[in-house]
Design a protein around this motif. Sequence first.
Motif, short mmCIF file in Angstrom:
data_model
loop_
_atom_site.label_atom_id
_atom_site.label_comp_id
_atom_site.label_asym_id
_atom_site.label_seq_id
_atom_site.Cartn_x
_atom_site.Cartn_y
_atom_site.Cartn_z
N VAL A 1 -5.26 9.71 5.03
CA VAL A 1 -4.59 9.47 6.31
C VAL A 1 -4.78 10.60 7.32
CG1 VAL A 1 -2.86 7.90 5.36
CG2 VAL A 1 -2.40 10.36 5.36
N LEU A 2 -5.23 11.78 6.87
CA LEU A 2 -5.49 12.87 7.81
C LEU A 2 -6.98 13.01 8.14
CD1 LEU A 2 -3.07 15.67 6.51
CD2 LEU A 2 -2.67 13.95 8.29
N HIS A 3 -7.79 12.12 7.58
CA HIS A 3 -9.23 12.18 7.84
C HIS A 3 -9.52 11.61 9.23
CE1 HIS A 3 -13.55 11.34 7.42
NE2 HIS A 3 -13.53 12.24 6.44
N PRO A 4 -10.51 12.17 9.96
CA PRO A 4 -10.83 11.65 11.30
C PRO A 4 -11.17 10.17 11.32
CG PRO A 4 -11.90 13.77 10.93
CD PRO A 4 -11.29 13.38 9.62
N ALA A 5 -11.64 9.63 10.19
CA ALA A 5 -12.01 8.21 10.15
C ALA A 5 -10.81 7.29 9.95
CB ALA A 5 -13.03 7.97 9.03
N HIS A 6 -9.63 7.85 9.71
CA HIS A 6 -8.46 7.00 9.46
C HIS A 6 -8.10 6.18 10.68
CE1 HIS A 6 -4.71 5.62 7.79
NE2 HIS A 6 -4.05 6.08 8.83
N ARG A 7 -7.86 4.90 10.46
CA ARG A 7 -7.42 3.99 11.51
C ARG A 7 -6.06 3.42 11.10
NH1 ARG A 7 -10.57 6.63 13.30
NH2 ARG A 7 -12.53 6.16 14.37
N PRO A 8 -4.99 3.78 11.80
CA PRO A 8 -3.65 3.35 11.37
C PRO A 8 -3.53 1.83 11.26
CG PRO A 8 -3.52 5.00 13.10
CD PRO A 8 -4.96 4.60 13.01
N GLY A 9 -2.90 1.40 10.20
CA GLY A 9 -2.61 -0.01 9.98
C GLY A 9 -1.20 -0.16 9.46
N TRP A 10 -0.86 -1.36 9.04
CA TRP A 10 0.51 -1.60 8.58
C TRP A 10 0.87 -0.79 7.34
CZ3 TRP A 10 0.26 -7.67 9.10
CH2 TRP A 10 0.39 -8.00 10.46
N ASP A 11 -0.08 -0.52 6.48
CA ASP A 11 0.21 0.25 5.27
C ASP A 11 0.28 1.75 5.52
OD1 ASP A 11 0.36 -1.80 3.21
OD2 ASP A 11 -1.78 -2.12 3.56
N ASP B 1 10.95 -3.93 13.02
CA ASP B 1 11.18 -3.02 14.14
C ASP B 1 9.99 -2.08 14.32
OD1 ASP B 1 13.70 -4.09 14.67
OD2 ASP B 1 14.70 -2.67 13.32
N ALA B 2 9.47 -1.60 13.19
CA ALA B 2 8.34 -0.66 13.25
C ALA B 2 7.07 -1.32 13.75
CB ALA B 2 8.11 -0.05 11.87
N PHE B 3 6.92 -2.60 13.45
CA PHE B 3 5.72 -3.35 13.84
C PHE B 3 6.14 -4.61 14.60
CE2 PHE B 3 4.82 -1.20 9.79
CZ PHE B 3 3.81 -0.34 10.21
N PHE C 1 0.78 -7.50 2.99
CA PHE C 1 1.87 -6.78 3.65
C PHE C 1 2.85 -7.76 4.27
CE2 PHE C 1 3.97 -4.65 7.16
CZ PHE C 1 4.21 -3.37 6.70
N ALA C 2 2.34 -8.73 5.03
CA ALA C 2 3.21 -9.69 5.70
C ALA C 2 3.92 -10.58 4.70
CB ALA C 2 2.39 -10.52 6.68
N SER C 3 3.24 -10.97 3.64
CA SER C 3 3.85 -11.79 2.60
C SER C 3 5.01 -11.07 1.94
CB SER C 3 2.80 -12.15 1.54
OG SER C 3 3.37 -12.81 0.45
N HIS C 4 4.82 -9.80 1.66
CA HIS C 4 5.86 -8.98 1.04
C HIS C 4 7.13 -8.96 1.89
CE1 HIS C 4 7.82 -5.65 -0.96
NE2 HIS C 4 7.72 -4.89 0.10
N HIS C 5 6.97 -8.82 3.19
CA HIS C 5 8.15 -8.74 4.06
C HIS C 5 8.70 -10.11 4.42
CE1 HIS C 5 8.02 -4.45 4.22
NE2 HIS C 5 6.73 -4.48 4.52
N LEU C 6 7.86 -11.12 4.48
CA LEU C 6 8.35 -12.48 4.68
C LEU C 6 9.31 -12.85 3.56
CD1 LEU C 6 8.20 -15.31 6.08
CD2 LEU C 6 6.28 -15.80 4.51
#
Length: 305
Positions: free
Chosen positions: A237-247, A6-8, A41-46
Amino acid sequence: MTDPFDAFPELVPLRTAAREGDGAAVLAFFAGLGSADEVCFASHHLADVPDVEKCLERAVAARPADPLPRTLLAERYVRVGWAIRSRALARDVSRDRFDQFHEWLRRAERLLIEVCAEHPAYAPAWTTRLLTARGLELGQSEARRRYDRMSAGTAHTHRAQTLLLQQLCPKWGGSWDAAHGFAQECASAASDGSDAGSLVALAHIEHRMELQGVEADTYLRNISVRNDLRAAAERSVLHPAHRPGWDSVAAHSAFAMAFSLGGHHGDAARHFTVLGDRASEFPWEYLADWRGLFTTFRASALETL
């Protein structure tokens, strides 16, 4: 919203293919991923999809030289085994359940040994072998050896880091010095904006959950712990260089939980703002009625804005 599918929404085709027993479509989904982190990540949820081992076994038979089908199947075997063992304390698990648990893990390990021998730089297989090492009680040195073999080819794989952190905690034969030291090692070695800083929060959460009474209540309120969490969050995760991903949902969840349990609601607010109504079950699941607490903590945090 705790279901990753649902989240992704981009993961939904993977679940659909798995439910339909379409192994070719499952493998095609993984072929489109761009990093070892995404594969892990995908393997874990599969592995959570009921009966997915049936189509994965067919995929292994159809592509015996491919490391991916065997690794996905091994992850599923581990999940089946751990469901039999349950999350009960070892003293409360029957001998029969332990025997079944270990047999499933040994089945997984046999697959993974083959993959790692044939493809020694294949990070997803080494990552799953951290789970089998823990479940088969192979010890700290072997777990670290496996992590080092993985990281020699693929550095900073988030799932592998979180799995080794578990192994380094006292409950699995480690120590708090080892756990906190590894968390800081991961955070310091990663580039700015990485999710790795959340290992610092996870280590503090694990430490707090092992304490009792007043010690448990005050551990995360300690100013030095708060400052440690703040520094880790700012460079990850609060750094300007952070790019959101599945983790990233799990990373923000770790910080939100740690700050909230410490009563630092203003610090937690930035993480809850990013999360919205999403949350990863781990580490929130350590708390009784964690979904209710998530809502309560989020409300307290957002009131500080």
